[in-house]
Design a protein around this motif. Structure first.
Motif, mmCIF file in Angstrom:
data_model
loop_
_atom_site.group_PDB
_atom_site.id
_atom_site.type_symbol
_atom_site.label_atom_id
_atom_site.label_comp_id
_atom_site.label_asym_id
_atom_site.label_seq_id
_atom_site.Cartn_x
_atom_site.Cartn_y
_atom_site.Cartn_z
ATOM 1 N N ILE A 28 -10.644 10.388 13.208
ATOM 2 C CA ILE A 28 -9.925 11.557 13.258
ATOM 3 C C ILE A 28 -10.793 12.778 13.221
ATOM 4 N N ILE A 29 -10.543 14.144 13.107
ATOM 5 C CA ILE A 29 -11.406 15.330 12.980
ATOM 6 C C ILE A 29 -11.292 15.856 11.545
ATOM 7 N N GLY A 30 -12.428 16.088 10.916
ATOM 8 C CA GLY A 30 -12.439 16.573 9.538
ATOM 9 C C GLY A 30 -12.085 15.506 8.534
ATOM 10 N N GLY A 31 -12.190 14.243 8.954
ATOM 11 C CA GLY A 31 -11.743 13.154 8.083
ATOM 12 C C GLY A 31 -12.892 12.438 7.424
ATOM 13 N N LYS A 32 -12.555 11.287 6.858
ATOM 14 C CA LYS A 32 -13.591 10.464 6.230
ATOM 15 C C LYS A 32 -13.404 9.002 6.614
ATOM 16 N N LYS A 33 -14.473 8.248 6.501
ATOM 17 C CA LYS A 33 -14.448 6.828 6.839
ATOM 18 C C LYS A 33 -13.501 6.101 5.893
ATOM 19 N N VAL A 34 -12.676 5.208 6.465
ATOM 20 C CA VAL A 34 -11.738 4.433 5.654
ATOM 21 C C VAL A 34 -12.475 3.204 5.122
ATOM 22 N N LYS A 35 -12.292 2.890 3.849
ATOM 23 C CA LYS A 35 -12.891 1.703 3.258
ATOM 24 C C LYS A 35 -12.389 0.461 4.012
ATOM 25 N N ALA A 36 -13.268 -0.475 4.334
ATOM 26 C CA ALA A 36 -12.905 -1.660 5.117
ATOM 27 C C ALA A 36 -11.654 -2.334 4.554
ATOM 28 N N HIS A 37 -10.678 -2.594 5.451
ATOM 29 C CA HIS A 37 -9.448 -3.340 5.140
ATOM 30 C C HIS A 37 -8.509 -2.631 4.174
ATOM 31 N N SER A 38 -8.721 -1.330 3.953
ATOM 32 C CA SER A 38 -7.817 -0.635 3.027
ATOM 33 C C SER A 38 -6.574 -0.095 3.738
ATOM 34 N N LEU A 39 -6.548 -0.155 5.073
ATOM 35 C CA LEU A 39 -5.307 0.170 5.817
ATOM 36 C C LEU A 39 -4.959 -1.061 6.658
ATOM 37 N N PRO A 40 -4.508 -2.127 6.000
ATOM 38 C CA PRO A 40 -4.382 -3.430 6.681
ATOM 39 C C PRO A 40 -3.269 -3.519 7.724
ATOM 40 N N HIS A 41 -2.482 -2.449 7.856
ATOM 41 C CA HIS A 41 -1.431 -2.442 8.879
ATOM 42 C C HIS A 41 -1.872 -1.713 10.142
ATOM 43 N N MET A 42 -3.108 -1.178 10.167
ATOM 44 C CA MET A 42 -3.576 -0.422 11.337
ATOM 45 C C MET A 42 -3.898 -1.349 12.502
ATOM 46 N N ALA A 43 -3.342 -1.012 13.645
ATOM 47 C CA ALA A 43 -3.618 -1.788 14.853
ATOM 48 C C ALA A 43 -4.455 -0.939 15.799
ATOM 49 N N LEU A 44 -5.292 -1.601 16.584
ATOM 50 C CA LEU A 44 -6.068 -0.906 17.619
ATOM 51 C C LEU A 44 -5.654 -1.503 18.962
#
Ligand code: 4AZ
Length: 274
Positions: A28-44
């Motif tokens: 995203i812009i102005g964001g931060k890296k998400v800790k691995a597997h901490s948003l387990p519903h995210m699809a790419l």
């Protein structure tokens, strides 16, 4: 010695932190890296050339919710459990599925961006693991109030001038701005109306780096107080302080359509009401 090193490290962290808050547009812009597997519903979501193009949310073992406008990218594969794009084909946590069937919201309109919802039915069930979880929608979602702090996430652009997806999943906090404000010319000079089926959110603090979703984040979730309230939809450019991001709101009408489709795929093929 150890103490002075710690003090130095703390000073450096402080300086770097202050800098990151004052240097203007960051990642995203102005964001931060998400800790691995901490948003387990995210699809790419990938196109037929195996290029990642949009985000999404895993609602159940076989359904992914994303944005209708992602259709233009010819999406045909969904990957769950992804941390970095570069490892997404070899990472043992990742489950990949083909899109078997797809349904755009029957009232989606590409000219107005209204009802920017798309449901993908996967070829085979995805299993829940530590890295992958379903995120069923609530039965009703109340309209988020102005000032509510929500989270957005995705692998989209981290800088407007570098047209490349982020290798890392990023997230940022954005603040809900009321529709009335978002429809003022200062915030919206394109003629798109922010309807009751949309939510707009951005950075309201004057002294902070602008946080926003951008190209490639579309279809990903807008999460407020731990529940999905919207889907990243569009904006007038990215990270412009007075041009907040726009999200498809999971209004009653939208939730009914999603739940109706998931239960019975022949549900509501035609647009009844705008
Ligand atoms: C896009 O192109 C897009 N700043 C997504 C979100 C926003 C702008 C553009 C919001 O998919």
């Amino acid at each position: 010695m150890a103490r002075s090193l710690l003090a130095l490290a703390k000073t450096l962290c402080f300086i770097l932190h202050v800098q990151s808050c004052t240097c203007g547009e960051a990642e995203i812009i102005g964001g931060k890296k998400v800790k691995a597997h901490s948003l387990p519903h995210m699809a790419l979501l990938y196109n037929s050339e195996e290029e990642p193009r949009c985000g999404g949310t895993l609602l159940s073992s076989t359904w992914v919710l994303t944005a209708a406008h992602c259709f233009k990218y010819k999406i045909d594969t969904v990957r769950l459990g992804v941390v970095t794009i570069k490892n997404s084909k070899t990472d043992g946590f990742v489950q990949a599925r083909k899109v078997a069937r797809q349904y755009q919201h029957p009232c989606y309109n590409a000219d107005t961006n209204i009802h920017d919802l798309w449901l993908l039915k996967l070829s085979q069930a995805v299993e829940e693991t530590t890295a992958i979880k379903y995120l069923p929608l609530a039965n009703t979602i109340s309209d988020p109030k102005e000032g509510t702090i929500c989270m957005v996430a995705g692998w989209g652009l981290v800088k407007v001038d570098i047209k490349e997806m982020s290798d890392d999943l990023m997230s940022a906090d954005v603040t809900v701005i009321k529709r009335e404000t978002c429809n003022l010319t200062k915030y919206n000079n394109t003629g798109y109306t922010i309807t009751s089926d949309m939510v707009c959110a951005g950075t309201v603090e004057e002294n902070q780096v602008v946080r926003d979703t951008c190209q490639g984040d579309s279809g990903g979730p807008l999460m407020c107080n731990g529940e999905q309230v919207g889907i990243t939809s569009f904006g007038i450019g990215c990270a412009n302080r007075t041009k907040p991001g726009v999200y498809a709101f999971l209004s009653k009408q939208h939730i009914d359509w999603i739940n109706g489709k998931i239960k019975n795929e022949s549900y509501s093929e035609e647009c009844a009401t705008q």
